[in-house]
Scaffold this active site. Structure first.
Site: not given
Ligand SMILES: [Zn+2]
Length: 232
Positions: A46, A49, A153, A206
């Site tokens: 992503h 990020e 992430h 995350e």
């Molecule tokens: Zn992500």
């Protein structure tokens, strides 16, 4: 393995290989292990990020030589990282483009900030693996045959591990973040869903919502430990 002294942390001392090209033609780079691949860690799927990319890079740059059993992808979505978009250059959320059983065509939403409604639209792609970045990542995994994959992430502050594996438990204990079986909303076509369907253990790490300095202080050491000792 010895770690490099701090003055040498500015560069990665060995070269990556290319495992494909992005929509815009940027190289998809992987830093391969010196031995058999036990763990693949990828960041930057992503593009909004980027902290995942530079945390993993800072960890890699502390090593004097390639890790024995860990492969590293710093930017799985280099077009998104350079343009600052969550999706790739075609507006596809790559983490909804994997060929899991629950992949579906259409749009997917995400939040602009964590307090906002999830209403920013991206595509899941015309079909599973419609994007060169996702096709190349799965080909890389077939090539490397890692025992597990960690996907970095942000900023949901958890260790998401559908398998409740020893690796997931280790990361939860080490980071103090909760170990969860899912992130609380459906993620059809995600890399983690593909892994669950195909017997590839995937742990989604995350990062919390925190200033860059804080993330680097707290999470780069965890990543260095993983590179040196994947434990899988
Ligand atoms: Zn992500």
């Amino acid at each position: 393995m010895n770690l490099r002294p701090r003055p040498q942390w500015g560069t990665i001392p060995w070269a990556p290989t290319h495992y494909g090209r992005s929509v815009l033609g940027l190289p998809l780079e992987v830093w391969r292990p010196s031995g058999e691949c036990h763990l693949l860690i990828h960041a930057g799927i992503h593009g909004e990020e980027p902290e995942t990319t530079y945390a993993l890079s800072r960890a890699l740059r502390q090593l004097a030589e390639p890790p024995e059993h860990c492969a590293v992808v710093l930017a799985a979505n280099p077009d998104g990282i350079t343009r600052g978009t969550r999706g790739n250059a075609r507006g596809v959320d790559l983490n909804r483009n994997f060929p899991s059983k629950d992949w579906r065509p259409g749009t997917v939403t995400h939040r602009s900030t964590i307090q906002d409604t999830s209403d920013v639209l991206l595509s899941t792609g015309e079909e599973p693996l419609s994007e060169p970045e996702t096709r190349a990542l799965l080909a890389l995994i077939r090539d490397l045959e890692p025992r597990a994959v960690i996907a970095l992430h942000a900023p949901l502050e958890c260790i998401d591990d559908a398998n409740d594996s020893a690796l997931g438990r280790r990361l939860a204990q080490r980071t103090g973040m909760p170990l969860v079986r899912d992130v609380g909303y459906p993620t059809p076509g995600s890399f983690g869903s593909w892994g669950s369907d195909n017997g590839v253990p995937v742990v989604t790490y995350e990062f919390p919502l925190a200033a860059t300095e804080v993330l680097m202080r707290d999470h780069v050491p965890v990543l260095v430990e993983l590179l040196l000792n994947p434990g899988v």
